[in-house]
Design a protein around this motif. Structure first.
Motif, PDB file in Angstrom:
ATOM      1  N   ARG A  92      -0.853  68.833  51.341  1.00  0.00           N
ATOM      2  CA  ARG A  92      -0.850  68.077  50.085  1.00  0.00           C
ATOM      3  C   ARG A  92      -2.105  68.301  49.246  1.00  0.00           C
ATOM      4  O   ARG A  92      -2.154  67.904  48.088  1.00  0.00           O
ATOM      5  N   HIS A  93      -3.119  68.915  49.861  1.00  0.00           N
ATOM      6  CA  HIS A  93      -4.366  69.228  49.146  1.00  0.00           C
ATOM      7  C   HIS A  93      -4.697  70.710  49.370  1.00  0.00           C
ATOM      8  O   HIS A  93      -5.678  71.039  50.053  1.00  0.00           O
ATOM      9  N   GLU A 110      -8.173  72.401  49.258  1.00  0.00           N
ATOM     10  CA  GLU A 110      -9.093  72.202  50.373  1.00  0.00           C
ATOM     11  C   GLU A 110      -9.116  73.422  51.289  1.00  0.00           C
ATOM     12  O   GLU A 110     -10.135  73.712  51.932  1.00  0.00           O
ATOM     13  N   TYR A 118      -2.217  66.483  55.342  1.00  0.00           N
ATOM     14  CA  TYR A 118      -3.267  66.342  54.335  1.00  0.00           C
ATOM     15  C   TYR A 118      -3.599  67.697  53.707  1.00  0.00           C
ATOM     16  O   TYR A 118      -3.754  67.803  52.480  1.00  0.00           O
ATOM     17  N   HIS A 137     -15.311  60.084  53.321  1.00  0.00           N
ATOM     18  CA  HIS A 137     -14.748  60.290  51.978  1.00  0.00           C
ATOM     19  C   HIS A 137     -13.564  59.356  51.771  1.00  0.00           C
ATOM     20  O   HIS A 137     -12.575  59.421  52.513  1.00  0.00           O
ATOM     21  N   ALA A 138     -13.650  58.512  50.760  1.00  0.00           N
ATOM     22  CA  ALA A 138     -12.675  57.435  50.578  1.00  0.00           C
ATOM     23  C   ALA A 138     -11.246  57.951  50.412  1.00  0.00           C
ATOM     24  O   ALA A 138     -10.311  57.409  51.018  1.00  0.00           O
ATOM     25  N   ASP A 139     -11.044  58.981  49.585  1.00  0.00           N
ATOM     26  CA  ASP A 139      -9.686  59.468  49.345  1.00  0.00           C
ATOM     27  C   ASP A 139      -9.049  59.987  50.627  1.00  0.00           C
ATOM     28  O   ASP A 139      -7.894  59.658  50.944  1.00  0.00           O
ATOM     29  N   ALA A 140      -9.788  60.813  51.372  1.00  0.00           N
ATOM     30  CA  ALA A 140      -9.257  61.341  52.625  1.00  0.00           C
ATOM     31  C   ALA A 140      -9.054  60.211  53.637  1.00  0.00           C
ATOM     32  O   ALA A 140      -8.032  60.157  54.337  1.00  0.00           O
ATOM     33  N   ARG A 141      -9.996  59.293  53.686  1.00  0.00           N
ATOM     34  CA  ARG A 141      -9.893  58.166  54.631  1.00  0.00           C
ATOM     35  C   ARG A 141      -8.671  57.319  54.328  1.00  0.00           C
ATOM     36  O   ARG A 141      -7.931  56.919  55.251  1.00  0.00           O
ATOM     37  N   ASP A 142      -8.402  57.047  53.059  1.00  0.00           N
ATOM     38  CA  ASP A 142      -7.232  56.244  52.687  1.00  0.00           C
ATOM     39  C   ASP A 142      -5.938  56.968  53.053  1.00  0.00           C
ATOM     40  O   ASP A 142      -4.966  56.330  53.481  1.00  0.00           O
ATOM     41  N   PHE A 143      -5.926  58.304  52.875  1.00  0.00           N
ATOM     42  CA  PHE A 143      -4.735  59.088  53.232  1.00  0.00           C
ATOM     43  C   PHE A 143      -4.435  58.938  54.719  1.00  0.00           C
ATOM     44  O   PHE A 143      -3.283  58.708  55.123  1.00  0.00           O
TER      45      PHE A 143
END
Length: 471
Positions: free
Chosen positions: A314-315, A318, A311, A255-261
């Motif tokens: 901040r989310h 989830e 993470y 998942h791009a968003d989680a990976r970028d974080f």
């Protein structure tokens, strides 16, 4: 002589005879299954059918060291393994005895908690039937913490019912000791210790006569949670390391968003790591040992857990959304893998499957709807009725804590959710059945008498006091 005669007379009472018969039948079914799988200690080939389990080799090797050593596993289970001389059959036998005793105790406490004659029979039978379902019972012939953890959590529920019923110092001590053992048996069980500590602090603030004792309980539970967590993190590698690796590879990298974080906080993301995410089963061994992933392993060990916690903070959605989406993984565990490991010998007889169909209820959505209805009904009766509101509120808390426990297990692993959440499953279903029977009892008693208050409460001393008599 007169004492012996008195005891024999007590055993001969119809109700007690019935309970002894039920316990005997339960013992034959349960221990017959255990012996069929592991054999009889001391006979040739008696370990041939024992299910080792995925962590068995590591556990047996770790038990060579002191239970507090960094190389050891959860302390309470290490003590059990060491006391059993690291012999597979003895470990399974000890697990089986503790497991059966815990469920029998919980069934007896449920019988004491209700008044309706039908429910005093049906409730314990359902609870014992639940304990014989393959999803739970199979772990007693596995070298792993699951069986002991399930047994101790069920015993903790029984201890809670006993505490509310008797309200003695002995019951408080028993319940607190069980909470501590829970924390040192499985890492996710610290949620129970933290919950009890919070409740004890609230009692200390609101109930002056209980302040000292409540603060002692809170201190002991928090200390157990902290020490257990430190031991898990101090292990080599930390006990959270491989489950966290699974989470990062299976849930974060795709998942791009989680990976970028995670990448923004130092995780070395490259083509090779993304290749592992696409074929984790095939590349698992390389990720754990190949030199090209050394930087990832170093980051995971030193910063991975803190990054994952950050993470989730901040989310916050989830925390609820992910476990809800994975509810079938949590509430519908499979026993197929363990049966295959045993070579088929651990396959329970059909009668256990029928018991599971009747009591375990393998549909996650049904369990969620049932839980919501039982919790609302229990809370409403506790608020609107004067009879034993503490019992209803405590059972609501047991179910609510089980939900949090299951969510924590799901968030803590990505590949073996069913196994890691099995203790929460047992707590959830046992607490839910007990709450359901107590709610039905209150409704039926009110319908029969016109008022719950016409029936004497089964609790001991009033809230705000503790008796010094034994549990």
């Amino acid at each position: 002589m007169s004492t012996v005669l008195t005891q024999l007379t007590e055993l001969a009472r119809p109700g007690r005879r019935a309970r002894l018969i039920v316990a005997a039948v339960y013992g034959v079914l349960f221990f017959g299954y255990v012996v069929a799988v592991i054999g009889v200690p001391g006979t040739a080939g008696h370990t041939a059918g024992a299910v080792y389990g995925v962590d068995s080799a590591r556990i047996l090797a770790a038990a060579k060291h002191a239970f507090w050593a960094p190389t050891a596993g959860p302390a309470a289970y290490m003590i059990l393994v060491q006391a059993s001389a690291r012999r597979i059959t003895l470990i399974c036998a000890a697990q089986a005895v503790i497991y059966a005793a815990s469920w029998l105790w919980a069934a007896d406490e449920l019988r004491r908690a209700v008044d309706h004659r039908v429910l005093r029979v049906a409730g314990p039978l359902v609870l014992l039937g639940l304990s014989l379902t393959p999803e739970l019972m199979l772990w007693t012939v596995t070298i792993g913490t699951e069986s002991l953890s399930i047994a101790l959590v069920v015993a903790t529920i029984a201890g809670l019912l006993q505490l509310i019923r008797t309200r003695t110092r002995g019951a408080v001590v028993t319940f607190t000791v069980l909470i501590v053992l829970d924390a040192f048996t499985r890492d996710t069980n610290v949620v129970l210790a933290i919950t009890v500590a919070v409740v004890a602090i609230v009692i200390a603030v609101r109930q002056a006569p209980l302040r000292t004792g409540a603060l002692v309980v809170a201190f002991v539970c928090l200390l157990a949670a902290v020490v257990s967590n430190r031991m898990a993190s101090g292990a080599d590698p930390p006990r959270w390391y491989f489950p966290l690796q699974d989470v990062v590879v299976v849930r974060v990298l795709p998942h791009a968003d989680a990976r970028d974080f995670f990448a923004a906080r130092g995780m070395p993301v490259n083509a090779e790591l993304m290749g592992v995410a696409r074929n984790y089963v095939g590349e698992y061994q390389a990720l754990t040992s190949a030199p090209q992933f050394a930087k990832f392993r170093s980051w995971l060990r030193n910063k991975g857990l803190a990054t994952y916690e950050s993470y989730l903070v901040r989310h916050p959605l989830e925390l609820a959304r992910e476990p809800f989406n994975g509810r079938s993984d949590i509430l519908e565990p499979s026993v197929t893998g363990a049966i295959l490991v045993s070579g088929g010998r651990a396959r329970p007889a059909r009668v256990f499957g029928v018991l599971g169909w009747l009591t375990f209820w393998r549909d996650a959505d049904v369990i969620l709807l049932w839980s919501g209805g039982a919790v609302v009904a229990g809370a409403w009766l506790a608020v609107r009725r004067r009879r034993d509101p503490l019992l209803l509120l405590a059972l609501v808390a047991v179910v609510a804590t089980a939900v949090a426990h299951a969510g924590l297990a799901f968030l803590g692993d990505a590949l073996e959710v069913g196994r890691h959440a099995i203790t929460a499953d047992a707590q959830w279903r046992a607490g839910l059945w007990i709450l359901t029977f107590v709610v039905l009892d209150r409704i039926l008693v009110r319908a029969a008498t016109g008022s719950e208050d016409e029936v004497e409460p089964r609790s001991g001393a009033p809230l705000g006091t503790l008796s010094s008599s034994g549990a």
